[in-house]
Design an enzyme around this catalytic site. Structure first.
Site, PDB file in Angstrom:
ATOM      1  N   LYS A 291       0.809  -1.231   0.000  1.00 34.13           N
ATOM      2  CA  LYS A 291       0.000   0.000   0.000  1.00 34.13           C
ATOM      3  C   LYS A 291       0.840   1.279   0.000  1.00 34.13           C
ATOM      4  O   LYS A 291       0.524   2.218  -0.732  1.00 34.13           O
ATOM      5  CB  LYS A 291      -1.001  -0.040   1.161  1.00 34.13           C
ATOM      6  CG  LYS A 291      -2.109  -1.066   0.878  1.00 34.13           C
ATOM      7  CD  LYS A 291      -3.024  -1.333   2.058  1.00 34.13           C
ATOM      8  CE  LYS A 291      -4.077  -2.369   1.654  1.00 34.13           C
ATOM      9  NZ  LYS A 291      -4.730  -3.018   2.772  1.00 34.13           N
TER      10      LYS A 291
ATOM     11  N   TYR B 104      -2.770  -1.145  10.971  1.00 37.25           N
ATOM     12  CA  TYR B 104      -4.174  -1.524  11.184  1.00 37.25           C
ATOM     13  C   TYR B 104      -4.758  -0.778  12.387  1.00 37.25           C
ATOM     14  O   TYR B 104      -4.428   0.377  12.610  1.00 37.25           O
ATOM     15  CB  TYR B 104      -4.299  -3.042  11.356  1.00 37.25           C
ATOM     16  CG  TYR B 104      -3.799  -3.838  10.172  1.00 37.25           C
ATOM     17  CD1 TYR B 104      -4.411  -3.746   8.935  1.00 37.25           C
ATOM     18  CD2 TYR B 104      -2.714  -4.690  10.291  1.00 37.25           C
ATOM     19  CE1 TYR B 104      -3.965  -4.483   7.843  1.00 37.25           C
ATOM     20  CE2 TYR B 104      -2.260  -5.438   9.206  1.00 37.25           C
ATOM     21  CZ  TYR B 104      -2.892  -5.324   7.984  1.00 37.25           C
ATOM     22  OH  TYR B 104      -2.450  -6.052   6.922  1.00 37.25           O
TER      23      TYR B 104
HETATM   24  N1  GLU Z   1      -4.763  -8.974  -0.038  1.00 36.45           N
HETATM   25  C1  GLU Z   1      -5.310  -8.604   1.198  1.00 36.45           C
HETATM   26  C2  GLU Z   1      -6.674  -7.966   1.016  1.00 36.45           C
HETATM   27  O1  GLU Z   1      -6.811  -7.057   0.251  1.00 36.45           O
HETATM   28  C3  GLU Z   1      -4.380  -7.704   1.903  1.00 36.45           C
HETATM   29  C4  GLU Z   1      -4.642  -7.830   3.314  1.00 36.45           C
HETATM   30  C5  GLU Z   1      -3.598  -7.244   4.202  1.00 36.45           C
HETATM   31  O2  GLU Z   1      -2.406  -7.567   4.135  1.00 36.45           O
HETATM   32  O3  GLU Z   1      -4.039  -6.437   5.036  1.00 36.45           O
HETATM   33  O4  GLU Z   1      -7.615  -8.377   1.623  1.00 36.45           O
END
Ligand code: GLU
Length: 503
Positions: A151, A328
């Site tokens: 990201k 998160y």
């Molecule tokens: N590929 C995951 C999703 O988009 C990424 C999740 C993550 O690493 O937070 O759900």
């Protein structure tokens, strides 16, 4: 490099003064400084050095070996890299990594089988500094997928292409206070920030819309590869398919954003999501991720290749976003306790960046309830517990070590000033330091305090001043000496009388 400089480096390697230096000694000294022989900057040296050749180097051959890599070699050997005592730093990091290995809580992500199958005890720690000093521990060459740690790169790429204003017309920059894939948008109907799924789907949609699909993908892999010193990156096709098959929530997020008019005109959902899944499915190792992080720490210039990959403004914005939103639902806690910009992902990686110093990567797939690697968080907490790397540690007069300074320079300058001032009987300097809030009890590496120095040198007025300041009258240095013992040994009778009265 000048001849004088070169001779000094040679003499430092030639510990016995024989006029010869073994090739392995050179490699070992570089490695102690964190400079590895596979460093792209040492390509010429690597070819010319021939480590299998046992013939020692003489000063003249040494000079011809160095050539372009000379300034790096000289800086490494002179301790002029950002972490000057890399060997001491390595020792502490290894010790901490060993302690954190004992932590066994958490559970591996299992929303797709490819992640559920990763050996849960996998564990790697990798460091790369802005001078390209590297350290890797454990499974640092095992590949894992970027997942959410793509990201920051999607966001950085969008900033480079469109600029801050345009990007933030489509994505906010506030922590959402909710789970990373929560079906929610901010009051303007935009994703809360680029570090959560909705935001990363948005930045994916903005990238290189002028290119055909395959070229768009190549653009992104080439960007991440440049961050990683041009290492070739692969895409895990099985993960890509699994992500796509289990992506109801990501599709829902994209449709919700389209319904609210968040995307620029003409965006198609499926290709946008496919692009986002590709970014999540890119594979790296902890070692290559550390190089990527070091490029961020270095303001966008890869330390191993010298290539400017991203502009400094992009890095500033990306790190700001990682700092507030990268971990998160633990982002605020992490910023408070650890105080370093970081991004974690469900594959178990945590990428932490100490601006102008280094990046630290931990990979360990068992996750906590917030989705962060349990060992990753434990390691980074342990690291800032030992070293003053928290964003605001510079405000504290802390006992923690600063890896940017040599061991004997870890004390604040105030401590040295105070000890020096006492040794020359400069009471007014001591008064000035007290006005700065300095504690006159503070000792140097050998446990020597201002009172020891003033006593040994026979500065009665200074001793009197220190005693009036209520310093401890009998501190013990590393050889077991008190100021009274020093005064006695040096025949300072007036000082002896003062100290005896204070005892
Ligand atoms: N590929 C995951 C999703 O988009 C990424 C999740 C993550 O690493 O937070 O759900």
């Amino acid at each position: 490099m000048t001849d004088q400089n070169l001779n000094a480096v040679f003499r430092s390697l030639d510990e016995r003064g024989t006029g010869n230096v073994s090739r392995s000694a050179l490699v070992e000294r570089l490695s102690m400084a964190g400079v590895q022989l596979d460093d792209p900057r040492l390509e010429g040296l690597r070819e010319r050095l021939d480590v299998t050749n046992r013939a020692p180097l003489r000063s003249s051959t040494f000079a011809s070996l160095l050539d372009n890599g000379g300034s790096l070699v000289s800086r490494a050997i002179k301790g002029d890299l950002v972490i000057p005592d890399f060997a001491a730093f390595t020792k502490e990091v290894r010790e901490l990594a060993g302690q954190v290995r004992q932590v066994n809580d958490g559970a591996v992500a299992d929303y797709i089988p490819q992640l559920a199958r990763v050996p849960e005890d996998s564990y790697a720690v990798a460091v790369c500094t802005i001078d390209g000093q590297r350290l890797s521990i454990g499974d640092s060459d095992t590949r894992f997928t970027l997942q959410s740690s793509c990201k920051p790169f999607l966001y950085a790429a969008a900033l480079e292409e469109h600029g801050e204003h345009k990007v933030h017309a489509h994505v906010g920059r506030e922590p959402s206070g909710m789970s990373f894939n929560e079906l929610t948008l901010n009051r303007q109907g935009l994703p809360h920030n680029p570090m959560i799924n909705a935001g990363a789907i948005m930045t994916s949609s903005l990238l290189r819309r002028d290119l055909p699909t395959a070229d768009r993908l190549e653009y992104l892999t080439s960007l991440v590869s440049a961050l990683a010193a041009r290492e070739r990156l692969s895409l895990n096709a099985a993960v890509w398919h699994s992500e796509r098959e289990s992506a109801d929530r990501n599709f829902a997020l994209a449709h919700h954003m389209r319904e609210r008019g968040a995307f620029p005109p003409g965006i198609e959902i499926r290709p946008t999501l496919d692009y986002y899944f590709s970014a999540c499915s890119m594979e790296v190792t902890a070692r290559s991720m550390a190089t990527i992080g070091a490029t961020l720490a270095n303001g966008g210039v890869c330390p191993l290749t010298g290539e400017r990959v991203l502009c400094d403004e992009t890095i500033k914005n990306t790190l700001s976003m990682m700092y507030s939103c990268g971990m998160y639902d633990y982002s605020g806690e992490f910023a408070f306790c650890v105080g370093i910009p970081a991004k974690s992902a469900v594959s178990g990686v945590v990428l932490a960046v100490v601006p102008n110093v280094m990046s630290v990567v931990v990979w360990s797939p068992k996750l906590d309830a917030c989705g962060n690697s349990v060992r990753g968080v434990a390691f980074l907490k342990g690291l800032v517990g030992r070293f003053s790397l928290h964003n605001y540690d510079s405000l504290l007069d802390t006992k923690k070590r600063d890896p940017r300074r040599l061991r004997n320079a870890v004390l604040s300058d105030h401590t040295y000033h105070a000890i020096y001032a006492a040794s020359i009987g400069d009471v007014s300097e001591l008064r000035r330091l007290v006005a700065h809030g300095h504690d006159l009890n503070k000792a140097d590496y050998d446990g020597r305090t201002p009172l020891h120095l003033a006593s040994a040198e026979g500065h009665s007025e200074t001793v009197q001043y220190l005693l009036h300041q209520k310093v401890c009258p009998a501190p013990i240095d590393r050889w077991g000496n008190t100021p009274l013992a020093d005064a006695t040994r040096h025949g300072q009778d007036a000082v002896r009388t003062l100290l005896a009265a204070a005892a």
